[in-house]
Design a protein around this motif. Structure first.
Motif, mmCIF file in Angstrom:
data_model
loop_
_atom_site.group_PDB
_atom_site.id
_atom_site.type_symbol
_atom_site.label_atom_id
_atom_site.label_comp_id
_atom_site.label_asym_id
_atom_site.label_seq_id
_atom_site.Cartn_x
_atom_site.Cartn_y
_atom_site.Cartn_z
ATOM 1 N N UNK A 73 -4.649 -14.543 3.463
ATOM 2 C CA UNK A 73 -5.648 -14.121 2.479
ATOM 3 C C UNK A 73 -5.981 -12.641 2.658
ATOM 4 N N UNK A 74 -6.080 -12.200 3.906
ATOM 5 C CA UNK A 74 -6.324 -10.774 4.168
ATOM 6 C C UNK A 74 -5.201 -9.917 3.585
ATOM 7 N N UNK A 75 -3.967 -10.375 3.758
ATOM 8 C CA UNK A 75 -2.819 -9.630 3.227
ATOM 9 C C UNK A 75 -2.866 -9.575 1.702
ATOM 10 N N UNK A 76 -3.300 -10.670 1.091
ATOM 11 C CA UNK A 76 -3.397 -10.719 -0.370
ATOM 12 C C UNK A 76 -4.494 -9.777 -0.870
ATOM 13 N N UNK A 77 -5.617 -9.762 -0.165
ATOM 14 C CA UNK A 77 -6.697 -8.827 -0.508
ATOM 15 C C UNK A 77 -6.208 -7.385 -0.438
ATOM 16 N N UNK A 78 -5.517 -7.056 0.634
ATOM 17 C CA UNK A 78 -5.011 -5.694 0.818
ATOM 18 C C UNK A 78 -4.002 -5.336 -0.273
ATOM 19 N N UNK A 79 -3.169 -6.294 -0.633
ATOM 20 C CA UNK A 79 -2.159 -6.071 -1.672
ATOM 21 C C UNK A 79 -2.818 -5.673 -2.990
ATOM 22 N N UNK A 80 -3.854 -6.411 -3.390
ATOM 23 C CA UNK A 80 -4.501 -6.115 -4.672
ATOM 24 C C UNK A 80 -5.398 -4.882 -4.595
ATOM 25 N N UNK A 81 -5.934 -4.595 -3.421
ATOM 26 C CA UNK A 81 -6.699 -3.354 -3.255
ATOM 27 C C UNK A 81 -5.799 -2.144 -3.470
ATOM 28 N N UNK A 82 -4.591 -2.211 -2.930
ATOM 29 C CA UNK A 82 -3.641 -1.109 -3.107
ATOM 30 C C UNK A 82 -3.230 -0.956 -4.563
ATOM 31 N N UNK A 83 -3.069 -2.079 -5.248
ATOM 32 C CA UNK A 83 -2.648 -2.032 -6.650
ATOM 33 C C UNK A 83 -3.726 -1.435 -7.546
ATOM 34 N N UNK A 84 -4.992 -1.689 -7.194
ATOM 35 C CA UNK A 84 -6.092 -1.180 -8.027
ATOM 36 C C UNK A 84 -6.603 0.171 -7.549
ATOM 37 N N UNK A 85 -6.053 0.650 -6.417
ATOM 38 C CA UNK A 85 -6.433 1.962 -5.918
ATOM 39 C C UNK A 85 -7.777 2.013 -5.251
ATOM 40 N N UNK A 86 -8.286 0.850 -4.818
ATOM 41 C CA UNK A 86 -9.594 0.819 -4.153
ATOM 42 C C UNK A 86 -9.473 1.282 -2.708
#
Length: 261
Positions: free
Chosen positions: A248-261
């Motif tokens: 789940x942490x990896x998934x959070x990081x993946x989408x954070x990178x995609x949205x530029x957060x």
């Protein structure tokens, strides 16, 4: 606190384990969809009935999964007593397996490798303990040979006890195809190579199977990653640690990178 977008996440692990992962994903903001592709059955044959009573023959118990702990516990409680095994030292492949040892057997693991893989467990044990130790490997019918190979290469004798069988949930084949067609999950999660095998064998249309290979494939560890690569997944996400929490942490990081957060 970071949150996931409302992505649909397919959970393929057995029902008894899928519920907790679904809760964690929902808490993080995702929309989990449970379609268990596998189940586990305790192997209660005569060999296991006898072996569960022979704790005095061993010095070490090796557990390479939570499932091994759970089903060993079932066998011992049904055909023997935990008292017969209390003298044995315990090696666990990772922290989650060690937690299962404490919960099911009421014991603390004596050895947990610094990297949660069977190869590393064999390596660390071989560096610290005498080959004269009598070892029982607690496994499932589809367990990888890495642990037994590692011990054998370093001169250790051992016995194996296959305490459970992994069985495909064929009753969910139709459900899987409906979910892939109608719900169209963006993320596919797999926690074992056998779940990937079942996923591909269950999909009825070649074109739909091809479509899945472009989706985000979230796996729990390197052996599952290898299976995903063999089956042609293009976008594989592997967590830093091999637990569902780390997934789940990896998934959070993946989408954070995609949205530029």
């Amino acid at each position: 606190m970071s949150r996931l977008p409302a992505v649909k996440v397919l959970i393929t692990r057995p029902k008894q384990q899928a519920v907790r992962l679904a809760e964690q994903l929902a808490q993080a903001g995702a929309s989990p969809i449970m379609v268990p592709l596998l189940t586990f059955r305790t192997r209660t044959d005569k060999e296991n009935q006898m072996l569960s009573q022979q704790g005095n023959r061993f010095d070490w118990l090796f557990f390479s999964s939570n499932n091994g702990v759970e089903h060993f516990g079932v066998l011992v409680s049904k055909f023997s007593e935990l008292e017969n095994w209390k003298h044995c030292h315990i090696a666990a492949v990772g922290q989650k397996t060690a937690e299962a040892v404490e919960r099911v057997l009421g014991r603390r693991a004596d050895l947990i490798p610094d990297a949660y893989t069977a190869d590393r467990l064999a390596e660390e044990f071989s560096a610290a303990y005498d080959p004269a130790n009598r070892i029982l490997l607690i496994q499932g019918n589809l367990s990888r040979p890495a642990l037994s190979n590692g011990l054998r290469e370093n001169g250790y004798a051992f016995e194996k006890m296959v305490v459970y069988d992994t069985v495909e949930e064929k009753c969910n084949q139709e459900l899987l195809n409906k979910v892939l067609q109608k719900d169209q999950p963006e993320v596919l999660t797999f926690t074992s190579p056998s779940s990937i095998e079942a996923f591909h064998s269950f999909i009825s249309q070649a074109e739909m199977q091809k479509e899945q290979l472009n989706k985000l494939c979230l796996v729990i560890g390197p052996t599952t990653e290898e299976a995903a690569k063999r089956h042609g997944f293009h976008n594989i996400l592997l967590p830093a640690h091999y637990t569902t929490e780390a997934m789940i942490d990896a998934l959070l990081h993946y989408y954070e990178q995609r949205t530029g957060e």
